[in-house]
Design a protein around this motif. Sequence first.
Motif, PDB file in Angstrom:
ATOM      1  N   GLY A 280       0.764  -1.245   0.000  1.00 46.32           N
ATOM      2  CA  GLY A 280       0.000   0.000   0.000  1.00 46.32           C
ATOM      3  C   GLY A 280       0.789   1.285   0.000  1.00 46.32           C
ATOM      4  N   ILE A 281       1.991   1.286  -0.580  1.00 43.55           N
ATOM      5  CA  ILE A 281       2.728   2.560  -0.661  1.00 43.55           C
ATOM      6  C   ILE A 281       2.564   3.152  -2.062  1.00 43.55           C
ATOM      7  CG2 ILE A 281       4.407   1.823   1.073  1.00 43.55           C
ATOM      8  CD1 ILE A 281       6.449   1.709  -1.337  1.00 43.55           C
ATOM      9  N   ASN A 282       2.753   4.480  -2.125  1.00 45.88           N
ATOM     10  CA  ASN A 282       2.738   5.211  -3.394  1.00 45.88           C
ATOM     11  C   ASN A 282       1.460   4.978  -4.201  1.00 45.88           C
ATOM     12  OD1 ASN A 282       5.293   6.076  -2.645  1.00 45.88           O
ATOM     13  ND2 ASN A 282       6.325   4.500  -3.836  1.00 45.88           N
ATOM     14  N   VAL A 283       0.339   4.863  -3.501  1.00 45.29           N
ATOM     15  CA  VAL A 283      -0.950   4.676  -4.164  1.00 45.29           C
ATOM     16  C   VAL A 283      -1.742   5.970  -4.030  1.00 45.29           C
ATOM     17  CG1 VAL A 283      -3.091   3.342  -4.212  1.00 45.29           C
ATOM     18  CG2 VAL A 283      -0.944   2.213  -3.630  1.00 45.29           C
ATOM     19  N   SER A 284      -2.061   6.577  -5.153  1.00 42.05           N
ATOM     20  CA  SER A 284      -2.850   7.824  -5.178  1.00 42.05           C
ATOM     21  C   SER A 284      -2.257   8.902  -4.274  1.00 42.05           C
ATOM     22  CB  SER A 284      -4.296   7.540  -4.776  1.00 42.05           C
ATOM     23  OG  SER A 284      -4.865   6.594  -5.640  1.00 42.05           O
ATOM     24  N   GLY A 285      -0.945   8.984  -4.239  1.00 40.63           N
ATOM     25  CA  GLY A 285      -0.279  10.019  -3.462  1.00 40.63           C
ATOM     26  C   GLY A 285      -0.210   9.761  -1.970  1.00 40.63           C
TER      27      GLY A 285
ATOM     28  N   ASP B 199      23.607  -5.023  -2.063  1.00 44.15           N
ATOM     29  CA  ASP B 199      23.078  -5.224  -3.415  1.00 44.15           C
ATOM     30  C   ASP B 199      21.622  -4.794  -3.525  1.00 44.15           C
ATOM     31  OD1 ASP B 199      25.531  -6.381  -4.271  1.00 44.15           O
ATOM     32  OD2 ASP B 199      24.911  -8.303  -3.404  1.00 44.15           O
ATOM     33  N   VAL B 200      21.297  -3.642  -2.993  1.00 46.13           N
ATOM     34  CA  VAL B 200      19.909  -3.177  -2.936  1.00 46.13           C
ATOM     35  C   VAL B 200      19.467  -2.632  -4.289  1.00 46.13           C
ATOM     36  CG1 VAL B 200      18.300  -1.599  -1.806  1.00 46.13           C
ATOM     37  CG2 VAL B 200      20.193  -2.593  -0.491  1.00 46.13           C
ATOM     38  N   ARG B 201      18.327  -3.139  -4.736  1.00 43.26           N
ATOM     39  CA  ARG B 201      17.691  -2.658  -5.964  1.00 43.26           C
ATOM     40  C   ARG B 201      16.193  -2.558  -5.716  1.00 43.26           C
ATOM     41  NH1 ARG B 201      19.474  -7.619  -9.011  1.00 43.26           N
ATOM     42  NH2 ARG B 201      19.752  -8.232  -6.874  1.00 43.26           N
ATOM     43  N   THR B 202      15.534  -1.675  -6.447  1.00 38.80           N
ATOM     44  CA  THR B 202      14.077  -1.589  -6.356  1.00 38.80           C
ATOM     45  C   THR B 202      13.487  -1.854  -7.729  1.00 38.80           C
ATOM     46  OG1 THR B 202      14.180   0.811  -6.661  1.00 38.80           O
ATOM     47  CG2 THR B 202      13.995  -0.012  -4.393  1.00 38.80           C
ATOM     48  N   TYR B 203      12.216  -2.214  -7.713  1.00 37.19           N
ATOM     49  CA  TYR B 203      11.500  -2.490  -8.959  1.00 37.19           C
ATOM     50  C   TYR B 203      10.146  -1.803  -8.891  1.00 37.19           C
ATOM     51  CZ  TYR B 203       9.134  -4.990 -12.700  1.00 37.19           C
ATOM     52  OH  TYR B 203       8.416  -5.296 -13.829  1.00 37.19           O
ATOM     53  N   LEU B 204       9.882  -0.963  -9.855  1.00 38.63           N
ATOM     54  CA  LEU B 204       8.664  -0.168  -9.929  1.00 38.63           C
ATOM     55  C   LEU B 204       8.556   0.745  -8.709  1.00 38.63           C
ATOM     56  CD1 LEU B 204       6.161  -2.876 -11.274  1.00 38.63           C
ATOM     57  CD2 LEU B 204       7.410  -1.146 -12.588  1.00 38.63           C
ATOM     58  N   GLN B 205       7.475   1.477  -8.628  1.00 37.46           N
ATOM     59  CA  GLN B 205       7.255   2.409  -7.522  1.00 37.46           C
ATOM     60  C   GLN B 205       6.319   1.826  -6.466  1.00 37.46           C
ATOM     61  OE1 GLN B 205       8.792   5.512  -7.262  1.00 37.46           O
ATOM     62  NE2 GLN B 205       9.952   4.706  -8.988  1.00 37.46           N
ATOM     63  N   SER B 206       5.915   0.584  -6.645  1.00 40.98           N
ATOM     64  CA  SER B 206       4.862   0.024  -5.810  1.00 40.98           C
ATOM     65  C   SER B 206       5.373  -0.789  -4.626  1.00 40.98           C
ATOM     66  CB  SER B 206       3.931  -0.836  -6.663  1.00 40.98           C
ATOM     67  OG  SER B 206       4.665  -1.832  -7.353  1.00 40.98           O
ATOM     68  N   GLY B 207       6.640  -0.626  -4.286  1.00 39.86           N
ATOM     69  CA  GLY B 207       7.128  -1.248  -3.064  1.00 39.86           C
ATOM     70  C   GLY B 207       7.747  -2.610  -3.221  1.00 39.86           C
ATOM     71  N   ASN B 208       8.661  -2.741  -4.155  1.00 41.74           N
ATOM     72  CA  ASN B 208       9.390  -3.986  -4.348  1.00 41.74           C
ATOM     73  C   ASN B 208      10.880  -3.666  -4.271  1.00 41.74           C
ATOM     74  OD1 ASN B 208       6.994  -5.630  -5.342  1.00 41.74           O
ATOM     75  ND2 ASN B 208       7.038  -3.984  -6.845  1.00 41.74           N
ATOM     76  N   ALA B 209      11.565  -4.321  -3.368  1.00 37.24           N
ATOM     77  CA  ALA B 209      13.008  -4.122  -3.249  1.00 37.24           C
ATOM     78  C   ALA B 209      13.677  -5.474  -3.123  1.00 37.24           C
ATOM     79  CB  ALA B 209      13.333  -3.264  -2.028  1.00 37.24           C
ATOM     80  N   VAL B 210      14.861  -5.568  -3.684  1.00 41.88           N
ATOM     81  CA  VAL B 210      15.666  -6.784  -3.602  1.00 41.88           C
ATOM     82  C   VAL B 210      16.962  -6.408  -2.898  1.00 41.88           C
ATOM     83  CG1 VAL B 210      16.904  -8.512  -4.965  1.00 41.88           C
ATOM     84  CG2 VAL B 210      14.616  -7.777  -5.662  1.00 41.88           C
ATOM     85  N   PHE B 211      17.417  -7.284  -2.004  1.00 41.32           N
ATOM     86  CA  PHE B 211      18.635  -6.999  -1.252  1.00 41.32           C
ATOM     87  C   PHE B 211      19.238  -8.303  -0.751  1.00 41.32           C
ATOM     88  CE2 PHE B 211      15.127  -7.070   1.711  1.00 41.32           C
ATOM     89  CZ  PHE B 211      15.615  -7.731   2.826  1.00 41.32           C
ATOM     90  N   THR B 212      20.472  -8.230  -0.315  1.00 39.54           N
ATOM     91  CA  THR B 212      21.121  -9.386   0.313  1.00 39.54           C
ATOM     92  C   THR B 212      21.290  -9.106   1.800  1.00 39.54           C
ATOM     93  OG1 THR B 212      23.329  -8.541  -0.189  1.00 39.54           O
ATOM     94  CG2 THR B 212      22.358 -10.076  -1.785  1.00 39.54           C
ATOM     95  N   SER B 213      21.277 -10.193   2.563  1.00 43.71           N
ATOM     96  CA  SER B 213      21.441 -10.077   4.012  1.00 43.71           C
ATOM     97  C   SER B 213      22.053 -11.361   4.545  1.00 43.71           C
ATOM     98  CB  SER B 213      20.080  -9.846   4.678  1.00 43.71           C
ATOM     99  OG  SER B 213      20.214  -9.830   6.091  1.00 43.71           O
TER     100      SER B 213
END
Length: 182
Positions: free
Chosen positions: A11-16, A36-50
């Motif tokens: 529910g982030i970045n939805v209608s402001g 190795d942090v990357r994001t995909y689209l504006q709808s709250g998807n991130a990839v990372f290592t830990s």
Amino acid sequence: MTTTYAALLRGINVSGHKKVPMAELRDLLGDLGHGDVRTYLQSGNAVFTSASDDEEALADQLGKAIADRFGFSVDCLVRSGAYLRAVADACPYPAESLEGKQLHVTYFSQPVEPERLASVDPADYAPEDFQLGDRVLYLYAPDGLGRSKLAEALARPALLKGVVATTRNWNTVAKLVELTGA
């Protein structure tokens, strides 16, 4: 040893509302010690290592950090690349022959027993259909999610009380599998 994960924010970045810029999300994950942090689209998807192997602790850590930095709470799920691959491989629908907007996966924070959804009869919504998997629900909606009466029925709060759920279309599911290298 590190594991590659995807963070799924709900529910982030939805209608402001609940704005979380992806550059700031990447910085936040880096500040938490992830690589190795990357994001995909504006709808709250991130990839990372830990180095952590605790998805729930990682999700809690990220949720708290978002609340501290942005001043609002966001439900977060964290899943390993191997799990995302297993979800994609277990899809009961012919994903390769469908448009991404026709197939969706709802990720759950915990297993959902079939009894919780027993009041929703897929036959009442045909040709739409759903199937439960391992902490996921697969939804076939041939006319897309926005027009899906079945998705609306499945989203009733009483059905999934106490469960964090966030949905991604198949294009995003496949891209997250790719980005995690699974």
